[in-house]
Design a protein around this motif. Structure first.
Motif, mmCIF file in Angstrom:
data_model
loop_
_atom_site.group_PDB
_atom_site.id
_atom_site.type_symbol
_atom_site.label_atom_id
_atom_site.label_comp_id
_atom_site.label_asym_id
_atom_site.label_seq_id
_atom_site.Cartn_x
_atom_site.Cartn_y
_atom_site.Cartn_z
ATOM 1 N N GLU A 18 8.826 -6.750 14.301
ATOM 2 C CA GLU A 18 7.623 -7.142 13.565
ATOM 3 C C GLU A 18 7.705 -6.782 12.088
ATOM 4 O OE1 GLU A 18 5.061 -8.937 14.611
ATOM 5 O OE2 GLU A 18 6.061 -9.181 16.540
ATOM 6 N N ASN A 19 8.564 -5.823 11.734
ATOM 7 C CA ASN A 19 8.660 -5.413 10.336
ATOM 8 C C ASN A 19 10.066 -4.880 10.058
ATOM 9 O OD1 ASN A 19 8.667 -2.468 10.994
ATOM 10 N ND2 ASN A 19 6.574 -2.937 11.675
ATOM 11 N N SER A 43 9.779 -11.703 3.313
ATOM 12 C CA SER A 43 8.374 -11.333 3.386
ATOM 13 C C SER A 43 7.794 -11.361 1.973
ATOM 14 C CB SER A 43 8.195 -9.941 4.000
ATOM 15 O OG SER A 43 8.527 -8.928 3.069
ATOM 16 N N ASP A 44 6.508 -11.081 1.874
ATOM 17 C CA ASP A 44 5.875 -10.941 0.561
ATOM 18 C C ASP A 44 5.573 -9.487 0.235
ATOM 19 O OD1 ASP A 44 5.758 -13.686 -0.125
ATOM 20 O OD2 ASP A 44 3.994 -13.979 1.145
ATOM 21 N N GLU A 45 5.921 -8.584 1.169
ATOM 22 C CA GLU A 45 5.559 -7.177 0.995
ATOM 23 C C GLU A 45 6.753 -6.264 0.736
ATOM 24 O OE1 GLU A 45 4.357 -8.828 3.944
ATOM 25 O OE2 GLU A 45 2.613 -9.444 2.757
ATOM 26 N N TYR A 46 7.870 -6.521 1.384
ATOM 27 C CA TYR A 46 8.950 -5.530 1.369
ATOM 28 C C TYR A 46 10.277 -6.181 0.990
ATOM 29 C CZ TYR A 46 11.320 -1.200 2.648
ATOM 30 O OH TYR A 46 12.043 -0.030 2.604
ATOM 31 N N THR A 68 12.918 -20.643 2.541
ATOM 32 C CA THR A 68 11.816 -19.786 2.963
ATOM 33 C C THR A 68 10.641 -19.948 2.014
ATOM 34 O OG1 THR A 68 11.162 -17.504 3.484
ATOM 35 C CG2 THR A 68 12.655 -17.815 1.628
ATOM 36 N N TYR A 70 8.662 -17.268 1.365
ATOM 37 C CA TYR A 70 8.322 -15.912 0.936
ATOM 38 C C TYR A 70 8.953 -15.568 -0.411
ATOM 39 C CZ TYR A 70 6.604 -15.350 5.698
ATOM 40 O OH TYR A 70 5.917 -15.502 6.869
ATOM 41 N N LYS A 346 11.614 -17.578 8.379
ATOM 42 C CA LYS A 346 11.024 -16.252 8.196
ATOM 43 C C LYS A 346 12.088 -15.160 8.155
ATOM 44 C CE LYS A 346 7.281 -13.336 9.920
ATOM 45 N NZ LYS A 346 6.199 -13.210 10.935
ATOM 46 N N ARG A 347 13.118 -15.286 8.965
ATOM 47 C CA ARG A 347 14.228 -14.335 8.987
ATOM 48 C C ARG A 347 15.441 -15.017 9.604
ATOM 49 N NH1 ARG A 347 10.771 -12.340 13.346
ATOM 50 N NH2 ARG A 347 9.513 -11.301 11.786
ATOM 51 N N GLU A 360 9.012 -19.626 10.582
ATOM 52 C CA GLU A 360 7.684 -19.056 10.389
ATOM 53 C C GLU A 360 6.789 -19.316 11.603
ATOM 54 O OE1 GLU A 360 4.648 -19.797 6.888
ATOM 55 O OE2 GLU A 360 6.594 -19.118 6.131
#
Length: 410
Positions: A18-19, A43-46, A68, A70, A346-347, A360
């Motif tokens: 999940e992360n 991602s948009d966070e990390y 992607t 992101y 997404k990955r 995604e």
């Protein structure tokens, strides 16, 4: 190439995280099985910022599209995992590349001619953007697609003219262009022609290279999915979406023999009459006289995305500090732009030269009409494997093209 089952299980275990922190922990626990694997998480966070010139964006009269949606990325391999475990952060370097599709390459012919000039074409913004940002660009998409079309004098001449334009672009004196806006080359015309000759020779090698048979077979598979979905739509226009999807899945299991997630998703959206792919499928109508030509072009567009994935997976560490390549594409094709926006990655995992994406919206979350789609796909895996061993795609293409034309109202 077949991925060993124990490696496949370990890869999926990481991809289901999940992360980033969970993915790192799972990678470390399974590292003995993953020594030939690398992972990219978006991602948009990390993570590190994706270079701005690779992000999906609209600029002047053109668009840049990434695989992607992101803005950040983080990579996991043995080195970055060790860094994270020891100091809580990781450094990594990526090579960046923007691919020019066939349409973008064809526009270069009007921009770069034998004689020095000033660019006054409407596509000047693209050249300005690439040069001012010192972006690494690539036109192997054009070479790959058109290598199979060198079967007439007219095609060879047209292709050679485009290659000359590409080599003139490569030979552009960037300082003169940036300071004065003038087209001037730092190679003689003869040297540019020699370079174009070499590219044309390479295209002939590509067309006849048996090691690239898998790429051609992938293109055939994409074309078959598009042919089949058109047949289903024209043959059963009044049937519901669930009925049509069942027919498509049956075709995939018993005639195609492989799952191609992005292509299935895009075809599902078409059958669902989703406006997100309206432009991509705009020519798939029962009264379109050139429908086979358009399906051929659509298949190449989707295969371009597969090629970019392959380029990222097969990246050979030209920069000794870099283990990763991130690709985007400049395209003026509105349909292809729709596909990239509708179904982004997404990955992904990279095992040797194999690119394994997680989208995604996974297929089993997109297609609600089929209950337990993920279980269904797993339970029919052996059927597809047996189908793939025995199918001749060229014969099947011929049969489906004939069936489709019989349904046309022209």
């Amino acid at each position: 190439m077949i991925i060993p089952e124990y490696v496949n299980i370990a890869i999926n275990y990481v991809l289901e995280s999940e992360n980033v922190l969970e993915a790192l922990r799972r990678y470390d626990l399974n590292s003995e099985y993953l020594h030939e694997c690398r992972f990219i998480l978006f991602s948009d966070e990390y993570g590190a910022d994706i270079p701005y010139f690779l992000k999906s964006q609209e600029l002047e009269n053109f668009k840049i599209h990434s695989l992607t949606s992101y803005s950040k990325m983080f990579v996991i391999d043995r080195d970055t995992c060790d860094q994270m475990l020891k100091i809580g952060k990781a450094d990594f370097i990526i090579d960046c590349c923007i691919a020019l599709d066939t349409q973008a390459v064809s526009y270069l012919k009007d921009l770069f001619t034998e004689n020095d000039a000033i660019i006054n074409n409407g596509y000047k913004e693209v050249i300005d953007y690439i040069i001012k940002n010192d972006i690494n660009y690539d036109y192997s998409l054009y070479m790959w697609e058109n290598s199979v079309k060198l079967n007439s004098e007219n095609e060879i001449i047209k292709t050679y003219q485009n290659l000359l334009s590409c080599e003139r672009f490569n030979a552009l004196d960037r300082d003169i262009y940036l300071n004065k806006g003038l087209i001037n080359y730092n190679k003689t015309n003869q040297d540019i022609m020699i370079s174009a000759d070499n590219l044309l020779h390479n295209m002939n090698i590509i067309a006849n290279n048996p090691y690239l048979a898998n790429f051609r077979k992938r293109y055939d598979a994409i074309k078959l999915i598009l042919l089949k979905v058109a047949i289903i739509e024209f043959k059963y226009p009044k049937k519901g979406l669930k009925y049509k999807i069942k027919l498509l899945l049956e075709f995939i299991n018993k005639q195609l023999g492989c799952i191609m997630e992005r292509e299935i998703a895009i075809c599902y959206l078409f059958l669902a009459r989703d406006t997100r792919v309206k432009k991509f499928f705009k020519k798939i109508k029962s009264n379109c006289p050139d429908i086979l030509k358009y399906i051929d072009g659509m298949a190449w567009d989707l295969n371009h995305l597969r090629y970019l994935e392959y380029a990222m997976a097969s990246f050979k560490n030209k920069n000794k500090n870099s283990m990763y390549e991130l690709c985007s594409i400049i395209t003026f094709d509105y349909g292809l732009q729709e596909v990239l926006e509708a179904y982004p990655i997404k990955r992904c995992a990279i095992y040797k030269d194999i690119f394994l994406p997680v989208f995604e919206t996974p297929l089993y979350n997109l297609i609600k009409e089929i209950e337990n789609l993920q279980d269904y796909m797993y339970s029919t895996k052996e059927i597809r494997m047996n189908t793939f061993k025995n199918i001749d795609y060229k014969i099947l293409i011929y049969e489906l093209e004939r069936e489709l034309m019989e349904l046309m109202k022209v």
